[in-house]
Design an enzyme around this catalytic site. Sequence first.
Site, PDB file in Angstrom:
ATOM      1  N   ILE A   1       0.836  -1.192   0.000  1.00  0.00           N
ATOM      2  CA  ILE A   1       0.000   0.000   0.000  1.00  0.00           C
ATOM      3  C   ILE A   1       0.876   1.249   0.000  1.00  0.00           C
ATOM      4  O   ILE A   1       1.988   1.237   0.521  1.00  0.00           O
ATOM      5  CB  ILE A   1      -0.958  -0.021   1.220  1.00  0.00           C
ATOM      6  CG1 ILE A   1      -1.954   1.148   1.177  1.00  0.00           C
ATOM      7  CG2 ILE A   1      -0.201  -0.070   2.533  1.00  0.00           C
ATOM      8  CD1 ILE A   1      -3.084   1.042   2.209  1.00  0.00           C
ATOM      9  N   CYS A   2       0.374   2.299  -0.636  1.00  0.00           N
ATOM     10  CA  CYS A   2       1.023   3.605  -0.634  1.00  0.00           C
ATOM     11  C   CYS A   2       2.450   3.522  -1.198  1.00  0.00           C
ATOM     12  O   CYS A   2       2.678   2.969  -2.254  1.00  0.00           O
ATOM     13  CB  CYS A   2       0.997   4.170   0.785  1.00  0.00           C
ATOM     14  SG  CYS A   2       1.541   5.887   0.942  1.00  0.00           S
ATOM     15  N   GLY A   3       3.423   4.048  -0.481  1.00  0.00           N
ATOM     16  CA  GLY A   3       4.794   4.093  -0.977  1.00  0.00           C
ATOM     17  C   GLY A   3       5.385   2.747  -1.290  1.00  0.00           C
ATOM     18  O   GLY A   3       6.307   2.649  -2.117  1.00  0.00           O
TER      19      GLY A   3
ATOM     20  N   THR B   1       4.045   0.514  -2.985  1.00  0.00           N
ATOM     21  CA  THR B   1       3.787   0.206  -4.391  1.00  0.00           C
ATOM     22  C   THR B   1       4.894   0.775  -5.275  1.00  0.00           C
ATOM     23  O   THR B   1       5.256   0.164  -6.284  1.00  0.00           O
ATOM     24  CB  THR B   1       2.415   0.751  -4.846  1.00  0.00           C
ATOM     25  OG1 THR B   1       2.395   2.181  -4.746  1.00  0.00           O
ATOM     26  CG2 THR B   1       1.287   0.154  -4.017  1.00  0.00           C
TER      27      THR B   1
END
Length: 207
Positions: A108-110, A112
Site C-alpha cells: 500500500i502507498c509508498g 507500491t
Amino acid sequence: MNATTGRPGKPVHLAVYDTLADWETGHATAQLARAGHEIRTVGPSAAPVRSVGGLRIQPDLGVDDVRPEDSALLILPGADLWDTSDDLAPFARTARAFLDAGVPVAAICGATAGLAREGLLDDRDHTSAVSFYLAATGYAGGGRYVEADAVTDGALVTAGPTEPVAFAREILRLLGVYEGEVLDAWYRLFHDSDASAYAVLEKAGAL
C-alpha cells in the site's frame, strides 16, 4: 488452514520500518489476528523502528530471516523512506521472492513504488495513490495501472494511502477470512459506517 485445529497455520508477516504509515494496515492486521493468524513484524534488522506517528516497534525478526515458505502473506505498508532512500529495497526484493514462490504480497502507498522500482508491477494489474506517482519511478507497468480503491492480481494486492479498508478487504478475500455477503458487509461497516451491516456480521460470527 490447519487441518487439525481449523485455524490458519502460517503467520502473516508485517514489514515495519522507520516512518511507516501507522493507519494503513491496522484494519487488515486486526481482522487477520481475530481470525487466528499470528502477526509477526519484520524490520530491516531486529533493532527497534519508529512509525511516522511516533510508535516504537520492536521487530520479531529481520528481513533477511523471513522466508516465503514460512509465511501466509507479506504486508508492506507505506513509509517516507520508500521515496527518500534505497533503505527499503531489501523489502521489495523479499516481495519478489514471495511472489516467485506463489506466496501473497500486499503493498500500500509508498510500498507500491518500491515494487514498481523492483519491476514487480510491469506485468501485473495494480493501483497506488495516483498513476503519475508510479510513473515517476520510471517503471514499465503504466499500462497495467487501474483506477480503483484496491486491486488484486493473482497473489499481489495493491492500494493507495487513502484506502486502508479496501486494502484490508482484498487481503481478507485473498486469505479466505471472509467472502461474499460477509466480506461485503464488513467493508460497508468499516468504509461506509453502514449500520445495516451489523446484522450480517453478527449472524456470521464476524464481530
